[in-house]
Each structure stands twice: as C-alpha cells, then as structure tokens.
Design a protein around this motif. Structure first.
Motif, PDB file in Angstrom:
ATOM      1  N   PHE A 660       7.714  -2.304   2.833  1.00  0.00           N
ATOM      2  CA  PHE A 660       6.466  -2.112   2.982  1.00  0.00           C
ATOM      3  C   PHE A 660       5.464  -3.524   3.076  1.00  0.00           C
ATOM      4  CE2 PHE A 660       8.308   1.810   1.027  1.00  0.00           C
ATOM      5  CZ  PHE A 660       7.214   2.610   1.526  1.00  0.00           C
ATOM      6  N   GLU A 661       5.939  -4.230   2.354  1.00  0.00           N
ATOM      7  CA  GLU A 661       5.268  -5.905   2.462  1.00  0.00           C
ATOM      8  C   GLU A 661       5.343  -6.230   3.768  1.00  0.00           C
ATOM      9  OE1 GLU A 661       6.046 -10.277   0.809  1.00  0.00           O
ATOM     10  OE2 GLU A 661       7.035  -8.627  -0.013  1.00  0.00           O
ATOM     11  N   GLU A 662       6.424  -5.997   4.502  1.00  0.00           N
ATOM     12  CA  GLU A 662       6.686  -6.584   6.059  1.00  0.00           C
ATOM     13  C   GLU A 662       5.587  -5.821   6.690  1.00  0.00           C
ATOM     14  OE1 GLU A 662      10.642  -7.152   7.646  1.00  0.00           O
ATOM     15  OE2 GLU A 662      11.396  -7.171   5.643  1.00  0.00           O
ATOM     16  N   LEU A 663       5.522  -4.346   6.693  1.00  0.00           N
ATOM     17  CA  LEU A 663       4.692  -3.670   7.627  1.00  0.00           C
ATOM     18  C   LEU A 663       3.345  -4.103   7.263  1.00  0.00           C
ATOM     19  CD1 LEU A 663       6.332  -0.152   6.937  1.00  0.00           C
ATOM     20  CD2 LEU A 663       6.151  -1.276   8.982  1.00  0.00           C
ATOM     21  N   GLU A 664       3.070  -4.382   5.983  1.00  0.00           N
ATOM     22  CA  GLU A 664       1.446  -5.022   5.727  1.00  0.00           C
ATOM     23  C   GLU A 664       1.017  -6.243   6.499  1.00  0.00           C
ATOM     24  OE1 GLU A 664      -1.101  -3.129   3.312  1.00  0.00           O
ATOM     25  OE2 GLU A 664      -0.139  -2.037   4.932  1.00  0.00           O
ATOM     26  N   LYS A 677      12.017   9.860   1.311  1.00  0.00           N
ATOM     27  CA  LYS A 677      13.260  10.766   0.971  1.00  0.00           C
ATOM     28  C   LYS A 677      12.930  11.478  -0.270  1.00  0.00           C
ATOM     29  CE  LYS A 677      18.060  10.900   0.374  1.00  0.00           C
ATOM     30  NZ  LYS A 677      19.693  10.055   0.333  1.00  0.00           N
ATOM     31  N   ASP A 678      12.130  11.009  -1.351  1.00  0.00           N
ATOM     32  CA  ASP A 678      12.166  11.618  -2.699  1.00  0.00           C
ATOM     33  C   ASP A 678      10.671  11.006  -2.998  1.00  0.00           C
ATOM     34  OD1 ASP A 678      12.191   8.925  -3.632  1.00  0.00           O
ATOM     35  OD2 ASP A 678      14.353   8.989  -3.823  1.00  0.00           O
ATOM     36  N   ALA A 679      10.234  11.748  -4.383  1.00  0.00           N
ATOM     37  CA  ALA A 679       8.926  11.341  -4.793  1.00  0.00           C
ATOM     38  C   ALA A 679       8.661   9.959  -5.060  1.00  0.00           C
ATOM     39  CB  ALA A 679       8.997  12.177  -6.054  1.00  0.00           C
ATOM     40  N   ASN A 680       9.728   9.110  -5.506  1.00  0.00           N
ATOM     41  CA  ASN A 680       9.280   7.691  -5.689  1.00  0.00           C
ATOM     42  C   ASN A 680       8.795   7.054  -4.320  1.00  0.00           C
ATOM     43  OD1 ASN A 680      10.054   7.696  -8.409  1.00  0.00           O
ATOM     44  ND2 ASN A 680      12.062   7.363  -7.742  1.00  0.00           N
ATOM     45  N   GLN A 681       9.805   7.202  -3.417  1.00  0.00           N
ATOM     46  CA  GLN A 681       9.190   6.698  -2.021  1.00  0.00           C
ATOM     47  C   GLN A 681       7.845   7.321  -1.575  1.00  0.00           C
ATOM     48  OE1 GLN A 681      12.433   7.008   1.097  1.00  0.00           O
ATOM     49  NE2 GLN A 681      13.713   5.872  -0.213  1.00  0.00           N
ATOM     50  N   GLU A 687       1.244   1.325  -1.484  1.00  0.00           N
ATOM     51  CA  GLU A 687       1.374   0.019  -1.056  1.00  0.00           C
ATOM     52  C   GLU A 687       0.958   0.139   0.218  1.00  0.00           C
ATOM     53  OE1 GLU A 687       5.362  -1.380  -2.192  1.00  0.00           O
ATOM     54  OE2 GLU A 687       5.515  -0.070  -3.776  1.00  0.00           O
ATOM     55  N   LEU A 688       1.055   0.836   1.085  1.00  0.00           N
ATOM     56  CA  LEU A 688       0.597   0.535   2.709  1.00  0.00           C
ATOM     57  C   LEU A 688      -0.736   0.942   2.552  1.00  0.00           C
ATOM     58  CD1 LEU A 688       3.275   2.581   4.538  1.00  0.00           C
ATOM     59  CD2 LEU A 688       3.030   0.215   4.016  1.00  0.00           C
TER      60      LEU A 688
END
Length: 918
Positions: A660-664, A677-681, A687-688
């Motif tokens: 996520f940091e790299e994408l930003e 994949k799940d609620a956490n993700q 974060e984006l």
C-alpha cells in the motif's frame, strides 16, 4: 361343531398361513429375489441405453429433443435401476457388518421383500420402453438480422425479387450474388434472410460470414453454433454431425463474403437438390468476383451482379445521408453536392460515408474542396486491384475528414482485429491507451470517456457499427481493408503493418509470409492457435517493431530476446493464453509502455519486473497473482494503470506489507484493480489516499453484515472511481447495509458499471427501489450466481442504465421481481418506467422460480430472454400486447417451452415465432 371349526380355520387360519408363508418367502428367497431383480434391472438399463442412443442420434440428425413421454420413462427407468443397485449394495454389505443372527434375519427379510415388490415394477417399466418416436422437432426459426444504412428501396426490391425467384425455382440449386466491395451484397443477403424469418418454406435458414482466408473449420463452427449442434475438435466428425442434421431437411444456406472455392462437402453440407428430389436444399453466396461463383458451381444465368446505383437513386441516398438542412442551405451547395454524388460512381458505401462526412458543411467552398479531393476516384476500372485502390481513395476522403488524428488512429487500430469481428469497446479503448492514442487526461474515467466519444464519432461517420447489446463495434470489411491500406502508406509499404488475426494459424510468424524485421511496425496475430512464439529478429535488424499483439492464442512459450531490433517495442499483449509463469525475458524489454498478461496463470511477479521503468500499463487481470516481491511496484514510477484484479478464492495472497505504501508513491497511477481477501484487508484500503481503485474483487468476508458506509467502500473517493466490483466466496455474509442508520445517507457509486455476487450462499439484498436508482445510477451489468438465500431482485426495477441481468443457481428465488407496488407499499404501479434500458435477461438453474414478474411491468428495450434449467417457470413476463418491440429471441429447451401457461391462443401465437431451441 366340526364344521364351525373348519369354517373358522378357513376364515382365520388360512389367510394367516398365507401371510406367514408370503413373508417367510421374502426371508428364504431373499437372494433369489435379489438376483431376479438384478437381471430385470440390467435388461431395463440396456433398453434405457438403446433409447438414449436413439435420442442422441435424433438430436444429431434433426436437432430435436426427447418427447415428454420418453423423458418421463427415462426418469422412471433411472430411478428403478438406481434403487436396484442400492439394494444390491446394501445386501452385499450386510455380511461384512453382521453383529448377530437377528440382524441378519431382519436384514434379509427387508431386502427380500423390497426386491420382490420391485421386480414387477421393473418388468412393467421394461415393457413400457418401446417407442415408435423418441424425438420431436420444433419448427425451426431464425432471427431477423439488423441492416444498417439501407440503399435505395426500388433497387433493393429489384435484386431481392430476382434472388427470391431463383430460390423458389426448383431447377436452381445455387445462387451467386457478386459485385464490388461496398455495393450492397451483404445488405441484400440479410434481406433474403429476413424474407424467410417468419415463413416455413425451409426447415432451417443458416447465415454464415465466410470472409477472406476462411477455413472449413471456421465455417463448420459458425454453422454448428447457429444450429446448436455438439462440437468436436475433428473436422470430419463435425462434417458428419452437420450432414446428419441437414440430410433430411429443407435448408437455405446463406454464405456471405466468399473469396475462393469452399468445399461444402468437407463442411458437411449436403449437395443442393436438383429437380425431383425430396428435399429442398439451396445455397446463396455473395462474392466480389464472378469467377468465385463459377468455382462454387453457380450457373452463370443464376448469378446476380449487384451494380452501383444509377444517377437518381445515388442522389437520393446521398441527399438523405447528408441531410436536407445542409443540401437546402443554398442552391450553390446543392449543385456542388450533385457533382460530389456523381464523383462517387453510385457506390452505396462511398455515398454513405462521404455523405456523412459532409452532413454539416454549408459553405460552398468546402464542397468545392471535396470535389478536388475526389478527382482520382474512378469506379469503372476493369482491373480488380485498380478498382479496389480507387475505392480506397474514395473512402479515404471520409477518413481524411475526421476531425482529429485520434479519430483516424482509432479507425486504423480497429483493423488490427480479425475481419467481421465484434471488438469489445473496453478492449479497444485499452488498446488506444496503450498505444498513446488517448493521452493527456487527468483521471482514468476521463480517458475512457474520450474513448467512448471517439467510437461514437466513428459510428456517426458510418465507419463503425454497434453490435452485441452496445458493448462492441464492428468494421465493414471494405472499411477495414481501406484502413490497413492507409496504415501501410496507401499501399506503398505493404509490410509496415502485418495483420494475420483470426486465421487459425498454428505457427508464428506464418510460413512463407513472415514479418519483415526492420520494416514492420505493428504485428497482430491475435485470435489464432499459436502455441509458441520463439522467433526473434536478428541483432542486426534495425529497430522498427513497436506493437506485438498475440492475445487469445494458446501460447505456452514466448521468447523475445532483447536486441537492437526490439529497441522500439512499446506495446505487448499476451493476454488469454496458457502461460504458467511470468516470461522472464520480457523484463529485458525496457522500452515497454504497455504489457498485458491477463487470463494466464502468473502466480508470482519477478523481481526483474522493476527494470521496466517506462511501463505505464501493467494488466494482470484474472491471472491469479499471489506473490509480489517487496520493492518492485515502487520502481514502476511511470505506471498509470495496474490491474491485479481476479484470483482463485482458495489462494493465499502474499502481498508485501509495504504494498500500500509503494502504491501511494506512484505519482502517475490513475487506476488500480485489486483483490481484497478479508475484512482486515478491506479496511486497509483506507491507506490508499491517492490511489484510485477502478476494479475490486472482494472475497472471504467472514462476517454477517457488510455496512458499506462503515468501510472504505463508503468513501466518496472509492465510490467515484470504482467501475466494477465482485463480492465472492463469503459464506457468512447475510446482509449489505446501505445506509448508516442515523442520517439515512446512502452511498452513490457514480461510475460503477458492473456488479457481481458469486458464492455468497446466505446473502439476500433488500434495497428500496428508488434508493437503488440513486445508489447505482450507471450500473450496466448485474450478475448473481450461487446466492442460495436470495429471494428476489426487485430493487433493480428502476435502474436507469441496466442492460444485462444474469441470475444463476439461486435456489430460493421464486419470483424474480415482487408484485408491482409503489415503494410505500400502497397501490399498483401505474406509469412508473420499469427496466428502461434492460436488453438481456439470462436465467439458469433456478429450481424454485415460478414467475419473473407481474405482467404490469414493461421491458421497452429487451432483446434477449434466455432460460435454462428453470422447470417451474411457467409464465413469461409479457403479454401479447406488451411484447418488447426490440425482442429478438426467447431461448430455452423444448420441455420448458411446452410447459408455458398461455393466456390464450393469441398470446401463444404471438410469442411462438421468437422461440429458439437451446
């Protein structure tokens, strides 16, 4: 006294003895009864197999289906055979599970009794399995074909009458229609097809487009798809299936755009009938050349030459295309317009394309300039090559008049796809992005809007035609040839673009017609059967190749060694192949701007991917990417689109924590396709902050409710950028909460076009119909599958842009749309617009479905209604007076169609012509 005792014995004891004897026999003869049942069941199974083989043979030869009587018998026979086998297994297992004599006694008794009672049932079913007829054939029908840009009516009727006269003449077996490209041959053939759309003159009417470099296999494939016949990988087997089907039928085969002799016998088409034969078999073909008519066995007197329009008809068509407002703007414009029309030689395609290019030109000087540009146009050439080039010069006028280079490049790009192919609009736009035709945009949705505008403009110019529910476009074969001619320097550099798409090639480059390295700029080998691409240019070849399109092949190997000759390669499409890893040598092609590896199996991205620092588009959709090395994405600073969306629900995603940091850090990234994949993700999407998510695949949400506004999906940032979303593989989720429960605020997915729910067995969506219209204002495609708890989809009624609805394997749906009530629950809907844009409904495997909706609903745009495995659905969603005006077909199996409950004979007769057998 003794007599009384005897009477008592006769009345009481004898029946008791008989009863005891009967039940004792069940015990003592258990094994004998079981053996007898096994024998009778085997005979029944053999007869069932014989009947099934007759059915399969009938399906191949007639296209019919089993009669209701036979279908019912098959089910009964299957049940008895299965029960007999189960009983035999139960008896066999008894000896292995003995725990005492009493168990053996009662088990033997039960088995013996059941077997004894099943024997007469099995014999009775065996005796019933004798049928004179096992297959019934519905009267065949075919669709009317849409016809764009009709030429002058009088001329059309003349040729149509002539063709129909030949077809109805018993002495004529084959009819040839020939003439130069763009003269109206396909239009005439479609008119012939439509003339038989509601007639019973033929059992089967088949329309097939041959095109240049067609093969027997391609013609077979089109015929088998049209007729719904089972396909095989062997041409001889397919020929036999087609031949068996057509042998006992009256058929009309319409072959469009034939370029060379085609062996109809190898295809499986029985020879056209002569006078006196039992069956009427006719073939009508179109071609540009009279000699092809001769090669196909068409008598010269049965050949129809389609001429260009005469002066009056040409002027009428041109005037109509340009428009009365422009023609009537001044006498000078009308006079010059007549000169332009004469320059076009009466060729309908030229009259339409040039006319559309001039529709808003009211200045006489513009018309004078048009005349100057058309000076070289001559349609009276005798030499075919010279005539074709002259035609291209004429059509190039419309190309030159397009308002921008982007429009011209867009048209040229369309020629990279196979001839007569329906090009998905989104695929075309993605290509335009990768080639840099569309650039300078602020966000990805703006880029796609530019693409849609380009396509619409080309359609308005009559250079493209809409197709397939508006999701795709087609190019007239002459326009495509002209585009390739222009791309190759108007014929001066014939190897500049190398396009061999959709020709069934198995090798690349094709033998004898190889790519000229150092001269060829773009190569398109898409839609073939190529398994390996291992040939690369020599290191001494100059850099020229910029574009390599290898999508939709069967590639397992790809070798493109970095060399000076590939120093200019910027566009590489390897999607829809059989690659099982990321091709490592691709990472050495450092000039790449566009790389598409979608629909392969790419479990892991290589570390060397970071070498592609010029890459702007990396498309890995549905490629099952699980592992991304840390630090790789950060290095791809030029990325504008990264699409990772789509993976198997069983995979364990191993994205680096830093992803996520790299994408930003990617300042140019405008679109992301992603897996959650799940609620956490899902919550981590917060974060984006800068990254725009365009496509989202959410799976394994192990929670009962999904409160949209309490997740990142509730942010306007994501709602504004999301185009397609799928929720899948979530076994616990029961409810999606759309509001926040306090302010009654609802989300609004402004640009969401496609929404899918797959394998969410407990989910049932409840949403107010008017609220749904606000939440999903641009939703076009809605797909439900394996949603076992879903009750209905009533909330979709007013969605303004919904075009396709697909519902599959949703076992609780009894009525797709609930009763017609206002959203306050009071009263019936009177004039509320329902399904304003819906064009296709596809329903499959809905065992509880009894009704689609109340007849008060309307479907103003519906074209296709498809049903499969919905046995309880006995009512159609429209009455005789509310049949959608654009309805093309109702597709289903015979048994379902025969179970439809009709209001009256008018209702049945009104809808019967639209039924197509699945």
């Amino acid at each position: 006294m003794e007599q009384c005792i005897c009477k008592v014995v006769d009345v009481v004891i004898s029946p008791l003895v008989s009863l005891v004897t009967e039940h004792l026999t069940y015990l003592l003869k258990a094994e004998d009864n079981l053996d007898e049942l096994k024998k009778v069941a085997a005979e029944l199974a053999a007869r069932r197999k014989d009947v099934d083989e007759r059915i399969q043979s009938g399906r191949r030869t007639t296209g019919g289906t089993a009669t209701n009587e036979v279908s019912e018998w098959l089910q009964g026979a299957d049940r008895i055979v299965a029960e007999a086998e189960a009983l035999h297994r139960r008896y066999s297992e008894r000896t292995r599970r003995l725990r005492g004599c009493s168990v053996e006694f009662w088990s033997s008794y039960a088995v013996g009794k059941t077997a004894a009672k099943m024997i007469p049932d099995a014999r009775r079913e065996f005796d019933r399995g004798v049928f004179e007829q096992v297959v019934i054939v519905l009267a065949a029908r075919h669709d009317k074909l849409e016809i764009d840009n009709p030429p002058a009516a009088g001329r059309e009727y003349h040729y149509l009458d002539q063709a129909l006269e030949f077809i109805n003449d018993d002495a004529v077996k084959m009819v040839g229609i020939w003439g130069m490209g763009g003269v109206g041959k396909t239009h005439l053939l479609k008119s012939i097809n439509n003339s038989f759309a509601r007639q019973t003159s033929f059992d089967v009417v088949i329309f097939v487009t041959a095109s240049r470099a067609c093969s027997v296999a391609r013609i077979q494939s089109e015929i088998m798809n049209t007729l719904g016949l089972p396909t095989t990988n062997n041409a001889q087997d397919q020929a036999r299936i087609i031949s068996d089907f057509l042998r006992e039928k009256d058929f009309l085969l319409l072959l469009d755009d034939v370029w060379e002799r085609l062996d109809l016998g190898a295809v499986g088409v029985p020879m056209p009938s002569a006078v006196g034969e039992q069956h009427k078999r006719k073939v009508v073909l179109t071609t540009r050349y009279l000699k092809v008519c001769g090669q196909m066995g068409v008598s010269r007197r049965n050949s129809i030459k389609v001429e260009c329009l005469d002066g009056d008809d040409a002027w009428l068509l041109f005037r109509e295309t340009v428009g009365e407002d422009t023609i009537g703007s001044s006498p000078a414009v009308e006079a010059l317009a007549r000169k332009v029309a004469r320059k076009l030689g009466g060729l309908p395609l030229a009259l339409i394309t040039v006319g559309r290019a001039m529709y808003d030109k009211e200045d006489p000087r513009e018309w004078g300039h048009a005349i100057d540009l058309l000076q070289d146009a001559r349609h009276d050439e005798v030499d075919p090559d010279a005539k074709e080039e002259s035609l291209f010069h004429t059509l190039k006028f419309s190309y030159d008049r397009l308002r921008s280079d982007a429009l011209r490049d867009c048209l040229l790009c369309c020629s990279l796809w196979p001839e007569d192919f329906c090009i998905p609009k989104n695929d075309l736009i993605l290509c335009l992005l990768g080639l840099g035709v569309i650039d300078g945009f602020d966000d990805m949705q703006s880029a796609y809007n530019i693409g849609y505008d380009l396509i619409a403009s080309l359609r308005s110019a009559c250079l493209l035609n809409d197709d397939d529910l508006g999701f795709g476009v087609r190019v007239h074969d002459v326009i495509r040839d002209m585009a390739l001619w222009i791309a190759c320097g108007c014929g001066q550099r014939k190897k500049k673009w190398f396009v061999k798409a959709g020709l069934g090639l198995t090798e690349a480059p094709p033998q004898g017609t190889g790519i000229v390295w150092g001269e060829t700029d773009r190569v398109s080998l898409m839609h073939n059967r190529i398994e390996a691409f291992l040939d690369s240019p020599g290191s001494s070849s100059p850099a020229a190749l910029t574009t390599l399109m290898l999508q939709r092949n069967q590639l397992r190997e790809i070798s493109l060694v970095a060399s000076a000759s590939l120093a200019a390669l910027t566009y590489l499409d390897l999607s829809h192949n059989k690659l099982n890893c990321f091709p490592e040598n691709v990472c050495q092609l450092t000039t790449l701007r566009y790389l598409n590896l979608s629909f392969n199996q790419i479990p892991e991205l290589p570390v060397d991917l970071k070498l592609l620092t010029s890459l702007e588009y990396l498309i890995l959709r549905e490629s099952n990417v699980q592992i991304i090395p840390a630090g790789v994405i950060r290095e791809l600073e030029a990325l504008q689109m990264l699409d990772l969306r789509g993976c198997h629900s069983s995979v364990d995603l191993k994205y680096p924590p830093s992803l996520f940091e790299e994408l930003e850090t990617l300042n140019n990234l405008k679109a992301l396709g992603f897996n959650v994949k799940d609620a956490n993700q899902l919550n981590r999407l917060d974060e984006l902050r800068r990254t725009r998510i365009r496509s989202l695949y959410i799976f394994h949400l192990e929670q009962m409710t999904l409160p949209l506004l309490a997740t990142p999906l509730g942010s306007s940032r994501i709602q504004n950028s999301l185009i397609d979303m799928e929720i899948a593989g979530s076994t616990t989720i029961e409810e999606i909460v759309f509001d926040d429960g306090h302010s009654n605020r609802n989300p609004c997915f402004h640009n969401l076009e496609k929404l899918s729910f797959h394998a969410t067995p407990r989910l049932n969506i409840v949403l107010d119909r008017l609220v749904a219209r606000e939440v999903f204002p641009r939703l076009c495609i809605l797909d439900f599958s394996f949603c076992y708890s879903m009750k209905d989809v009533s909330w979709i009624v007013h969605l303004p842009c919904l075009r396709v609805l697909a519902v599959r394997t949703c076992t609780s749906v009894m009525q797709l749309i609930s009763s017609t009530q206002n959203d306050d629950g009071k009263g019936e809907v009177a004039a509320a617009p329902t399904f304003p844009s819906l064009k296709r409904i596809s329903l499959a495997d809905l065992p509880a479905l009894q009704c689609v909706c109340d007849p008060a609903y309307t479907f103003p745009c519906l074209e296709q209604f498809e049903v499969r495995m919905c046995r309880k659905l006995t009512k159609l969603p429209f009455r005789a007076d509310t049949i959608p005006k654009n309805l093309k077909f109702i597709r289903g199996d015979k048994r379902w169609w025969e179970g439809i409950e009709w209001e009256d004979d008018v209702h049945r007769s009104s809808l019967k012509p639209f039924f197509l057998l699945r």
